[in-house]
Write a protein that holds these residues in place. Structure first.
Motif, PDB file in Angstrom:
ATOM      1  N   ASN A   1       0.957  -1.229   0.009  1.00 56.92           N
ATOM      2  CA  ASN A   1       0.086  -0.057  -0.044  1.00 56.92           C
ATOM      3  C   ASN A   1       0.960   1.437  -0.048  1.00 56.92           C
TER       4      ASN A   1
ATOM      5  N   LEU B   1      -7.522  -8.167  -2.014  1.00 55.19           N
ATOM      6  CA  LEU B   1      -8.529  -8.903  -2.490  1.00 55.19           C
ATOM      7  C   LEU B   1      -7.938 -10.395  -3.056  1.00 55.19           C
TER       8      LEU B   1
ATOM      9  N   ARG C   1      -5.246  -7.649  -5.804  1.00 53.98           N
ATOM     10  CA  ARG C   1      -5.628  -6.278  -5.818  1.00 53.98           C
ATOM     11  C   ARG C   1      -5.727  -5.663  -4.635  1.00 53.98           C
ATOM     12  N   LEU C   2      -4.991  -4.333  -4.480  1.00 53.65           N
ATOM     13  CA  LEU C   2      -5.301  -3.516  -3.117  1.00 53.65           C
ATOM     14  C   LEU C   2      -6.414  -2.626  -3.119  1.00 53.65           C
ATOM     15  N   LEU C   3      -7.266  -2.549  -2.165  1.00 55.88           N
ATOM     16  CA  LEU C   3      -8.342  -1.585  -1.651  1.00 55.88           C
ATOM     17  C   LEU C   3      -7.876  -0.779  -0.512  1.00 55.88           C
ATOM     18  N   SER C   4      -7.796   0.458  -0.576  1.00 54.39           N
ATOM     19  CA  SER C   4      -7.585   1.078   0.663  1.00 54.39           C
ATOM     20  C   SER C   4      -8.736   2.251   0.774  1.00 54.39           C
ATOM     21  N   GLN C   5      -8.606   2.786   1.774  1.00 54.66           N
ATOM     22  CA  GLN C   5      -9.799   3.624   2.352  1.00 54.66           C
ATOM     23  C   GLN C   5     -11.098   3.125   2.723  1.00 54.66           C
TER      24      GLN C   5
ATOM     25  N   LEU D   1     -14.151   3.537   3.858  1.00 62.10           N
ATOM     26  CA  LEU D   1     -15.483   3.612   3.047  1.00 62.10           C
ATOM     27  C   LEU D   1     -15.346   3.081   1.645  1.00 62.10           C
ATOM     28  N   ALA D   2     -14.420   3.460   0.984  1.00 60.04           N
ATOM     29  CA  ALA D   2     -14.268   2.717  -0.188  1.00 60.04           C
ATOM     30  C   ALA D   2     -14.400   1.150  -0.193  1.00 60.04           C
TER      31      ALA D   2
ATOM     32  N   TYR E   1     -17.364  -1.423  -1.513  1.00 61.56           N
ATOM     33  CA  TYR E   1     -17.041  -2.640  -2.323  1.00 61.56           C
ATOM     34  C   TYR E   1     -17.753  -3.683  -1.740  1.00 61.56           C
TER      35      TYR E   1
END
Lengths: 217, 217
Positions: free
Chosen positions: B50, B60, B64-68, B70-71, B75
Motif C-alpha cells: 500500500n 483481494l 488487488r489492493l483496496l484502501s480507504q 469507506l471505499a 465494495y
C-alpha cells in the motif's frame, strides 16, 4: 420549493467539487454564497438549514438537505445517470472511490480553513507554519497517489480511463487549492497531466472558483 | 493468493470500521497487524503493498489492493449484498453516506494518530493540548450529528431505520475512539443510544479492538 439550491463559497474546494458534478450533469441551481472568512456559514439562519454550518450543502426540490460533498455527488450520479461519474464495475467504483477519498479524507480535512484557523489560534501558528502544514499533508498523500496513478493500467486521460469522474473532481479541486499555498507540483507529473485534462473541459471551467458570483480578486 | 488479507491495527478506528463490515458480511480474512506506534506501516515491505502506508488496506483474492475504509466497505456491500449496509433508495443512501462522512471526513482525519503526532512535533503540543484538540473536533461535528439524528423520523434503533449500516459502523468506531480521550457523551443521547445498540450486536463485538490478536491491555 422550486429547483436545487446550493449553499456554497466560491473558494471552498468541496463546494467546487459539487459545482463540477452539477455542471457535468447539466443541472441548474440557485447559488447561495456564504462568505466563510466572515463567518456567514455560522449564522443561525444557515444553521437552521444545515446544522453543521458548513458548505457545500444542497437543498433538493422537496426541501431536503444533503451535505458532505461526496455523498451529494454520489446522489447526483444515482439520480441523473448521464454522464456517469463512477465506473460500471464494483472494482472500478472501489478504485475511483479510493482515489477520491485519498484526497477527500486524507488531505482536505486536515487542511481546510477551520483547521488552519485553529492552528493559528490554539498553537499560535504563523503564516509560514500554516503553509508548511498545508504542503506537508498534500505531499504525504500526493506521493502515493502519484504512484498509484502512474503504476496502474486503468489510469487513462483521467484517473480511471478516458472520461472524467468522481476522482478527477476531487483531484482538480485539490490541485487548484494547492496553488494558493505554493505546492510544488513538479514531483507529480501524472496528477498534473490529469488536472490539465480536467481544466480543458468547459464544465470544470464553468464551476471554477474564479467564475462564481461571489469570487474576489 | 487465497482469500482476503486485511492489513490493519487493533486500535485504528478506520480498521475497526472495515472489520465490522467484514463480520457483518460473514467474510473470513487473514489478519495482518501493523503496529502504528512502532511505525511498522511505514516499512518498505508494506509500502510495496500500500503506497500510502496506512491501515486499513484490504488485499483481494486476485492480489488487488483496496484502501480507504469507506471505499472498501462500499465494495464489500456491492459484492456481498446481504445484509445491506446502505438503504435501497438513492435519498436514503445519500443520508447514510452524509452521516458516515460527517464522521469519516470531518472528525476522524483531523484526530488521527499522525495528525496528533504532528501537533506534538511541529507545535510542541502537550498531552492536554492533544486531548483538547481531539475533543474539540468531535464536539464540532457530534453536536450537528446529534441534531440531525434526533430531528429525523428516519432515525430508528440505528442511524437509518432499525438495521445497522454504514453510518452506524462509523459512529460505533468513533464513539469507542472517544473513550480514549475522555469525551463527555452526555450531550449526545441519541448517538449514545445508537452506539449501545451497535455494541449489543455480536458482529460489532467480534470486530472490536480489544478482541483482536494484536490488542494490548
Amino acid at each position: 420549493m422550486t429547483g436545487l439550491v446550493l449553499h456554497n463559497y466560491w473558494r471552498s474546494s468541496t463546494s467546487y467539487r459539487v459545482r463540477i458534478a452539477l455542471a457535468m450533469k447539466g443541472l441548474d441551481y440557485e447559488y447561495v454564497p456564504h462568505h466563510l472568512r466572515y463567518g456567514e456559514h455560522l449564522e443561525p439562519a444557515y444553521k437552521a438549514v444545515n446544522p453543521q454550518g458548513l458548505v457545500p450543502a444542497l437543498v433538493l426540490e422537496d426541501g431536503r438537505l444533503l451535505s458532505q460533498s461526496l455523498a451529494i455527488i454520489e446522489y447526483l450520479d444515482e439520480t441523473v445517470p448521464e454522464p456517469p461519474l463512477l465506473p460500471d464495475t464494483a472494482i472500478g467504483r472501489a478504485r475511483v472511490r479510493m482515489l477520491a477519498q485519498i484526497i477527500a479524507c486524507d488531505i482536505h480535512p486536515v487542511n481546510n480553513l477551520r483547521v488552519l484557523t485553529s492552528l493559528r489560534t490554539v498553537f499560535r501558528a504563523g503564516d509560514q507554519d500554516v503553509v508548511n502544514w498545508f504542503r506537508h499533508w498534500v505531499n504525504e498523500s500526493f506521493q502515493p497517489l502519484e504512484t498509484m496513478l502512474s503504476s496502474s493500467s486503468e489510469t487513462g486521460t483521467f484517473c480511471h480511463g478516458d472520461t472524467p469522474g468522481l476522482a478527477d473532481i476531487c483531484l482538480a479541486a485539490q490541485v487548484l487549492n494547492n496553488t494558493r499555498f505554493g505546492v510544488d507540483m513538479s514531483p507529480y507529473p501524472v496528477i498534473s497531466r490529469i488536472h490539465e485534462a480536467c481544466m480543458a473541459l468547459p464544465v470544470f471551467q464553468r464551476a471554477a472558483p474564479k467564475n462564481q458570483i461571489d469570487a474576489e480578486s
